[in-house]
Design an enzyme around this catalytic site. Structure first.
Site, short mmCIF file in Angstrom:
data_model
loop_
_atom_site.label_atom_id
_atom_site.label_comp_id
_atom_site.label_asym_id
_atom_site.label_seq_id
_atom_site.Cartn_x
_atom_site.Cartn_y
_atom_site.Cartn_z
N ASP A 10 -114.88 9.25 32.47
CA ASP A 10 -115.72 10.28 33.08
C ASP A 10 -116.28 11.14 31.94
OD1 ASP A 10 -116.73 12.55 34.28
OD2 ASP A 10 -114.99 12.90 35.55
N ASN A 24 -133.00 14.55 35.85
CA ASN A 24 -134.36 14.24 36.32
C ASN A 24 -135.27 15.33 35.81
OD1 ASN A 24 -134.72 16.40 38.46
ND2 ASN A 24 -132.87 15.38 39.19
N GLY A 32 -125.03 11.49 40.77
CA GLY A 32 -124.54 10.75 39.60
C GLY A 32 -123.95 11.64 38.52
N VAL A 33 -124.21 11.29 37.27
CA VAL A 33 -123.70 12.06 36.13
C VAL A 33 -124.18 13.51 36.21
CG1 VAL A 33 -123.63 12.26 33.61
CG2 VAL A 33 -123.92 10.04 34.63
N ASP A 34 -125.42 13.68 36.58
CA ASP A 34 -126.04 15.00 36.66
C ASP A 34 -125.24 15.91 37.61
OD1 ASP A 34 -127.96 16.92 36.24
OD2 ASP A 34 -129.52 15.95 37.45
N SER A 124 -130.17 5.77 33.16
CA SER A 124 -131.02 4.98 34.08
C SER A 124 -130.29 3.84 34.79
CB SER A 124 -132.27 4.41 33.38
OG SER A 124 -133.20 5.42 33.10
N GLY A 126 -127.88 3.87 36.93
CA GLY A 126 -127.28 4.19 38.22
C GLY A 126 -128.38 4.31 39.27
N TYR A 128 -131.32 5.30 39.09
CA TYR A 128 -132.64 4.84 38.63
C TYR A 128 -132.77 3.32 38.52
CZ TYR A 128 -134.51 9.58 37.88
OH TYR A 128 -134.98 10.87 38.05
N1 AR6 Z 1 -119.27 9.86 33.79
C1 AR6 Z 1 -119.85 8.80 33.19
N2 AR6 Z 1 -120.72 8.00 33.82
C2 AR6 Z 1 -121.02 8.28 35.10
C3 AR6 Z 1 -120.47 9.38 35.80
C4 AR6 Z 1 -119.54 10.18 35.08
N3 AR6 Z 1 -118.96 11.26 35.64
N4 AR6 Z 1 -121.00 9.39 37.06
C5 AR6 Z 1 -121.83 8.33 37.15
N5 AR6 Z 1 -121.85 7.65 35.98
P1 AR6 Z 1 -126.85 8.04 37.23
P2 AR6 Z 1 -129.64 7.55 36.38
C6 AR6 Z 1 -122.61 6.44 35.59
O1 AR6 Z 1 -127.18 7.66 38.63
O2 AR6 Z 1 -129.56 6.13 36.81
C7 AR6 Z 1 -129.41 11.90 39.33
O3 AR6 Z 1 -129.63 12.27 40.66
C8 AR6 Z 1 -123.22 5.60 36.67
O4 AR6 Z 1 -122.23 4.73 37.23
O5 AR6 Z 1 -126.00 9.24 37.01
O6 AR6 Z 1 -130.25 7.87 35.03
C9 AR6 Z 1 -130.40 12.60 38.39
O7 AR6 Z 1 -130.67 13.92 38.80
C10 AR6 Z 1 -124.27 4.83 35.87
O8 AR6 Z 1 -123.66 3.76 35.15
O9 AR6 Z 1 -128.19 8.29 36.33
C11 AR6 Z 1 -131.60 11.71 38.49
O10 AR6 Z 1 -132.37 12.04 39.64
C12 AR6 Z 1 -124.75 5.86 34.84
O11 AR6 Z 1 -123.73 6.86 34.82
C13 AR6 Z 1 -131.02 10.34 38.64
O12 AR6 Z 1 -129.72 10.53 39.20
C14 AR6 Z 1 -126.08 6.53 35.18
O13 AR6 Z 1 -126.16 6.76 36.57
C15 AR6 Z 1 -130.85 9.65 37.29
O14 AR6 Z 1 -130.42 8.33 37.50
#
Ligand code: AR6
Length: 181
Positions: A10, A24, A32-34, A124, A126, A128
């Site tokens: 994490d 975003n 997600g991470v955000d 991107s 997740g 995206y």
């Molecule tokens: N630690 C590490 N990795 C993580 C965590 C964490 N706590 N949580 C999720 N991941 P994403 P994106 C992984 O969706 O695709 C948001 O709403 C996840 O499994 O977080 O760039 C933003 O505001 C995946 O492998 O980011 C944007 O609108 C990776 O992190 C949008 O999502 C990225 O997933 C961005 O989408």
């Protein structure tokens, strides 16, 4: 030499100077991470993001760019927010370039801050929708290239991968690229 390391975990729990957020362009939070970063880091991060929107980034942060804020209550010192592209096969080349730019720009901003260590998520890959294996190839290549140009005080660039499958994909791609023996 700056070490590139892969860990499964994490990103909000990492003891590094910079945590990179897959944000975003609104900079005002999401899933997600955000979502995890804002939840664990607390309201100070959002306050900094709002200030950025009220100033330099009135229209939001463009895709492929990066900007720093406080890390609030996270163990890190700064969060560097970057906006990955949404995956779209029809516009692959342009968007892959933007994804590489996220890594380059985040690294550049972190070096400017004087960071010694930083952690990236799989930007991107997740919400995206970027296929993980390709996202890993772009990420590992972009970071290796950027480190050849400018590494400042950076000792470690850590990829923090969520779940075993994503971690193993990154490990496999690192081997294919010859970055791991
Ligand atoms: N630690 C590490 N990795 C993580 C965590 C964490 N706590 N949580 C999720 N991941 P994403 P994106 C992984 O969706 O695709 C948001 O709403 C996840 O499994 O977080 O760039 C933003 O505001 C995946 O492998 O980011 C944007 O609108 C990776 O992190 C949008 O999502 C990225 O997933 C961005 O989408």
């Amino acid at each position: 030499m700056t070490q590139i390391t892969l860990v499964e975990g994490d990103i909000t729990q990492q003891e590094v100077d910079v945590v990179v957020n897959a944000a975003n362009s609104s900079l005002l939070g999401g899933g997600g991470v955000d979502g995890a970063i804002h939840r664990k880091g607390g309201p100070e991060i959002l306050a900094d993001c709002r200030a950025l929107r009220a100033g330099h980034y009135g229209k939001g942060l463009p895709t492929g760019r990066a900007v720093a804020t406080t890390a609030g209550r996270l163990p890190a010192r700064w969060v560097v927010h970057t906006v990955g592209p949404v995956y779209r096969a029809e516009e692959y080349e342009e968007r892959a370039g933007l994804l590489a730019s996220c890594y380059r720009e985040s690294l550049r901003v972190s070096v400017e801050l004087g960071a010694r260590s930083m952690a990236f998520p799989a930007i991107s890959a997740g919400i995206y929708g970027w296929p993980v294996e390709d996202a890993a190839r772009i990420a590992l290549t972009a970071v290796a290239e950027a480190l050849a140009d400018a590494r400042g005080e950076l000792e470690e660039v850590r990829f923090v991968l969520f779940g075993e499958a994503t971690y193993e994909t990154f490990e496999q791609v690192e081997r294919e690229l010859g970055q791991r023996s």
